[in-house]
Scaffold this motif. Structure first.
Motif, PDB file in Angstrom:
ATOM      1  N   ARG A 111       0.779  -1.288  -0.068  1.00 51.99           N
ATOM      2  CA  ARG A 111       0.041  -0.110  -0.083  1.00 51.99           C
ATOM      3  C   ARG A 111       0.810   1.377   0.086  1.00 51.99           C
ATOM      4  O   ARG A 111       1.850   1.271   0.424  1.00 51.99           O
ATOM      5  N   ARG A 112       0.175   2.320  -0.519  1.00 53.33           N
ATOM      6  CA  ARG A 112       0.998   3.687  -0.693  1.00 53.33           C
ATOM      7  C   ARG A 112       0.310   4.556   0.192  1.00 53.33           C
ATOM      8  O   ARG A 112       0.957   5.463   0.752  1.00 53.33           O
ATOM      9  N   ASN A 113      -0.833   4.483   0.925  1.00 51.72           N
ATOM     10  CA  ASN A 113      -1.575   5.329   1.671  1.00 51.72           C
ATOM     11  C   ASN A 113      -1.778   5.022   2.946  1.00 51.72           C
ATOM     12  O   ASN A 113      -2.182   3.761   3.131  1.00 51.72           O
ATOM     13  N   PHE A 114      -1.521   5.767   4.014  1.00 52.78           N
ATOM     14  CA  PHE A 114      -1.637   5.261   5.448  1.00 52.78           C
ATOM     15  C   PHE A 114      -2.454   6.358   6.042  1.00 52.78           C
ATOM     16  O   PHE A 114      -2.068   7.659   5.837  1.00 52.78           O
ATOM     17  N   GLN A 115      -3.201   5.891   7.071  1.00 54.43           N
ATOM     18  CA  GLN A 115      -3.713   7.090   7.889  1.00 54.43           C
ATOM     19  C   GLN A 115      -3.676   6.755   9.344  1.00 54.43           C
ATOM     20  O   GLN A 115      -3.904   5.448   9.615  1.00 54.43           O
ATOM     21  N   GLY A 116      -3.183   7.168  10.089  1.00 56.40           N
ATOM     22  CA  GLY A 116      -2.734   7.034  11.664  1.00 56.40           C
ATOM     23  C   GLY A 116      -2.237   7.855  12.448  1.00 56.40           C
ATOM     24  O   GLY A 116      -2.338   9.157  12.043  1.00 56.40           O
ATOM     25  N   ILE A 117      -1.936   7.466  13.678  1.00 56.18           N
ATOM     26  CA  ILE A 117      -1.296   8.527  14.440  1.00 56.18           C
ATOM     27  C   ILE A 117       0.141   8.400  14.598  1.00 56.18           C
ATOM     28  O   ILE A 117       0.831   7.334  14.542  1.00 56.18           O
ATOM     29  N   ILE A 118       0.684   9.699  14.509  1.00 61.13           N
ATOM     30  CA  ILE A 118       2.226   9.652  14.751  1.00 61.13           C
ATOM     31  C   ILE A 118       2.729   9.320  16.245  1.00 61.13           C
ATOM     32  O   ILE A 118       2.093   9.669  17.082  1.00 61.13           O
ATOM     33  N   ARG A 119       3.299   8.166  16.348  1.00 59.60           N
ATOM     34  CA  ARG A 119       3.829   7.644  17.659  1.00 59.60           C
ATOM     35  C   ARG A 119       5.343   8.253  17.807  1.00 59.60           C
ATOM     36  O   ARG A 119       5.649   8.094  19.207  1.00 59.60           O
ATOM     37  N   GLY A 120       6.057   8.689  16.853  1.00 64.40           N
ATOM     38  CA  GLY A 120       7.292   9.134  17.267  1.00 64.40           C
ATOM     39  C   GLY A 120       8.374   9.168  15.912  1.00 64.40           C
ATOM     40  O   GLY A 120       7.742   9.000  15.041  1.00 64.40           O
ATOM     41  N   THR A 121       9.579   9.316  16.339  1.00 63.85           N
ATOM     42  CA  THR A 121      10.193   8.973  15.038  1.00 63.85           C
ATOM     43  C   THR A 121      11.746   8.194  15.704  1.00 63.85           C
ATOM     44  O   THR A 121      11.904   8.420  16.853  1.00 63.85           O
ATOM     45  N   GLU A 122      12.160   7.389  14.743  1.00 65.92           N
ATOM     46  CA  GLU A 122      13.370   6.758  15.112  1.00 65.92           C
ATOM     47  C   GLU A 122      14.372   6.651  13.843  1.00 65.92           C
ATOM     48  O   GLU A 122      14.164   6.261  12.783  1.00 65.92           O
ATOM     49  N   ALA A 123      15.633   7.227  14.375  1.00 68.65           N
ATOM     50  CA  ALA A 123      16.704   7.298  13.070  1.00 68.65           C
ATOM     51  C   ALA A 123      16.126   8.154  12.175  1.00 68.65           C
ATOM     52  O   ALA A 123      15.637   9.468  12.415  1.00 68.65           O
ATOM     53  N   ASP A 124      15.870   7.635  10.957  1.00 75.23           N
ATOM     54  CA  ASP A 124      15.206   8.401   9.860  1.00 75.23           C
ATOM     55  C   ASP A 124      13.681   8.025   9.503  1.00 75.23           C
ATOM     56  O   ASP A 124      13.451   8.112   8.327  1.00 75.23           O
ATOM     57  N   GLU A 125      13.181   7.562  10.291  1.00 79.13           N
ATOM     58  CA  GLU A 125      11.862   6.918   9.996  1.00 79.13           C
ATOM     59  C   GLU A 125      10.876   7.522  11.039  1.00 79.13           C
ATOM     60  O   GLU A 125      10.950   7.884  12.184  1.00 79.13           O
ATOM     61  N   VAL A 126       9.454   7.546  10.471  1.00 82.26           N
ATOM     62  CA  VAL A 126       8.171   7.925  11.203  1.00 82.26           C
ATOM     63  C   VAL A 126       7.682   6.801  11.608  1.00 82.26           C
ATOM     64  O   VAL A 126       7.439   5.783  10.731  1.00 82.26           O
ATOM     65  N   VAL A 127       7.250   6.846  12.846  1.00 81.38           N
ATOM     66  CA  VAL A 127       6.683   5.668  13.517  1.00 81.38           C
ATOM     67  C   VAL A 127       5.031   6.232  13.442  1.00 81.38           C
ATOM     68  O   VAL A 127       4.453   6.883  14.008  1.00 81.38           O
ATOM     69  N   LEU A 128       4.292   5.234  12.663  1.00 81.54           N
ATOM     70  CA  LEU A 128       3.072   5.568  12.458  1.00 81.54           C
ATOM     71  C   LEU A 128       2.123   4.340  12.951  1.00 81.54           C
ATOM     72  O   LEU A 128       2.395   3.250  12.317  1.00 81.54           O
ATOM     73  N   GLN A 129       1.135   4.544  13.748  1.00 79.73           N
ATOM     74  CA  GLN A 129       0.311   3.654  14.096  1.00 79.73           C
ATOM     75  C   GLN A 129      -1.079   3.680  13.410  1.00 79.73           C
ATOM     76  O   GLN A 129      -1.543   4.759  13.431  1.00 79.73           O
ATOM     77  N   VAL A 130      -1.195   2.582  12.841  1.00 77.40           N
ATOM     78  CA  VAL A 130      -2.466   2.317  11.770  1.00 77.40           C
ATOM     79  C   VAL A 130      -3.278   1.286  12.492  1.00 77.40           C
ATOM     80  O   VAL A 130      -2.701  -0.028  12.493  1.00 77.40           O
ATOM     81  N   ASP A 131      -4.432   1.583  13.181  1.00 75.12           N
ATOM     82  CA  ASP A 131      -5.230   0.574  14.012  1.00 75.12           C
ATOM     83  C   ASP A 131      -4.267   0.006  15.129  1.00 75.12           C
ATOM     84  O   ASP A 131      -3.718   0.685  15.964  1.00 75.12           O
ATOM     85  N   ASP A 132      -3.988  -1.330  15.079  1.00 84.23           N
ATOM     86  CA  ASP A 132      -3.421  -2.352  16.040  1.00 84.23           C
ATOM     87  C   ASP A 132      -1.678  -2.350  15.442  1.00 84.23           C
ATOM     88  O   ASP A 132      -0.963  -3.081  16.026  1.00 84.23           O
ATOM     89  N   HIS A 133      -1.419  -1.754  14.423  1.00 82.38           N
ATOM     90  CA  HIS A 133      -0.200  -1.964  13.836  1.00 82.38           C
ATOM     91  C   HIS A 133       0.812  -0.883  13.774  1.00 82.38           C
ATOM     92  O   HIS A 133       0.263   0.311  13.389  1.00 82.38           O
ATOM     93  N   GLU A 134       2.017  -0.730  14.159  1.00 84.25           N
ATOM     94  CA  GLU A 134       2.917   0.115  14.020  1.00 84.25           C
ATOM     95  C   GLU A 134       3.748   0.113  12.525  1.00 84.25           C
ATOM     96  O   GLU A 134       4.129  -1.020  12.459  1.00 84.25           O
ATOM     97  N   TYR A 135       3.816   1.220  11.675  1.00 77.41           N
ATOM     98  CA  TYR A 135       4.877   1.106  10.694  1.00 77.41           C
ATOM     99  C   TYR A 135       6.069   2.133  10.929  1.00 77.41           C
ATOM    100  O   TYR A 135       5.806   3.266  11.423  1.00 77.41           O
ATOM    101  N   LEU A 136       7.116   1.862  10.464  1.00 80.88           N
ATOM    102  CA  LEU A 136       8.414   2.381  10.395  1.00 80.88           C
ATOM    103  C   LEU A 136       8.291   2.956   8.998  1.00 80.88           C
ATOM    104  O   LEU A 136       8.876   2.041   8.211  1.00 80.88           O
ATOM    105  N   LEU A 137       8.283   4.108   8.706  1.00 80.72           N
ATOM    106  CA  LEU A 137       8.087   4.657   7.209  1.00 80.72           C
ATOM    107  C   LEU A 137       9.149   5.523   7.012  1.00 80.72           C
ATOM    108  O   LEU A 137       9.283   6.573   7.803  1.00 80.72           O
ATOM    109  N   PRO A 138      10.431   5.333   6.485  1.00 82.02           N
ATOM    110  CA  PRO A 138      11.566   6.015   6.264  1.00 82.02           C
ATOM    111  C   PRO A 138      10.988   7.450   5.592  1.00 82.02           C
ATOM    112  O   PRO A 138      10.216   7.487   4.661  1.00 82.02           O
TER     113      PRO A 138
END
Length: 151
Positions: A111-138
């Motif tokens: 998928r290319r589109n995400f909608q969720g809550i910003i949980r933070g950043t790690e190194a050069d990635e955005v931590v995005l929580q979508v439902d019950d899953h966290e994504y690390l998006l560079p």
């Protein structure tokens, strides 16, 4: 395109800051013969039409002299607004807990589109929580990210 973006930032940011405003971000969109240069400015006291006009006049003169865009283009100067776009890792970090829409340059996990809550950043990635899953998006894979305003 990234080279042009970097060149424009190096040219425009000092001029914006010299007027007392923060450069929130720059969008350079070239689509065929039509090019759009959109500059977002911010200030602790907010942005009004007069501020946009003053920055637009200043940047127009600067762009005319330096001529970094060889073809015709439209310059827009705007406030980031309530659905403010996010450009940098620092901006994502400053908006932890906010809900965002993110579009990636290429698919991640199908998928290319995400909608969720910003949980933070790690190194050069955005931590995005979508439902019950966290994504690390560079950050360099994010094409566009916007705050979803709460009313």
């Amino acid at each position: 395109m990234a080279g042009k973006q970097t060149e424009l930032e190096a040219l425009l940011v000092p001029g914006i800051e010299s007027l007392g405003y923060q450069c929130w971000g720059i969008e350079y969109l070239s689509q065929g013969r039509h090019t759009l240069l959109r500059v977002y400015i911010d200030h602790a006291d907010g942005i009004d039409v007069e501020a946009c006009a003053a920055v637009s006049r200043h940047l127009s003169g600067l762009l005319d002299v330096e001529d970094p865009i060889s073809n015709d283009y439209t310059l827009e100067v705007s406030s980031p607004g309530m659905d403010r776009p996010l450009f940098t890792l620092e901006q994502y970090q400053a908006h932890i807990g906010e809900q965002v829409k993110v579009k990636l340059r290429s698919p991640y996990e199908g998928r290319r589109n995400f909608q969720g809550i910003i949980r933070g950043t790690e190194a050069d990635e955005v931590v995005l929580q979508v439902d019950d899953h966290e994504y690390l998006l560079p950050i360099d894979t994010i094409d566009k990210g916007n705050i979803i305003p709460r009313f």
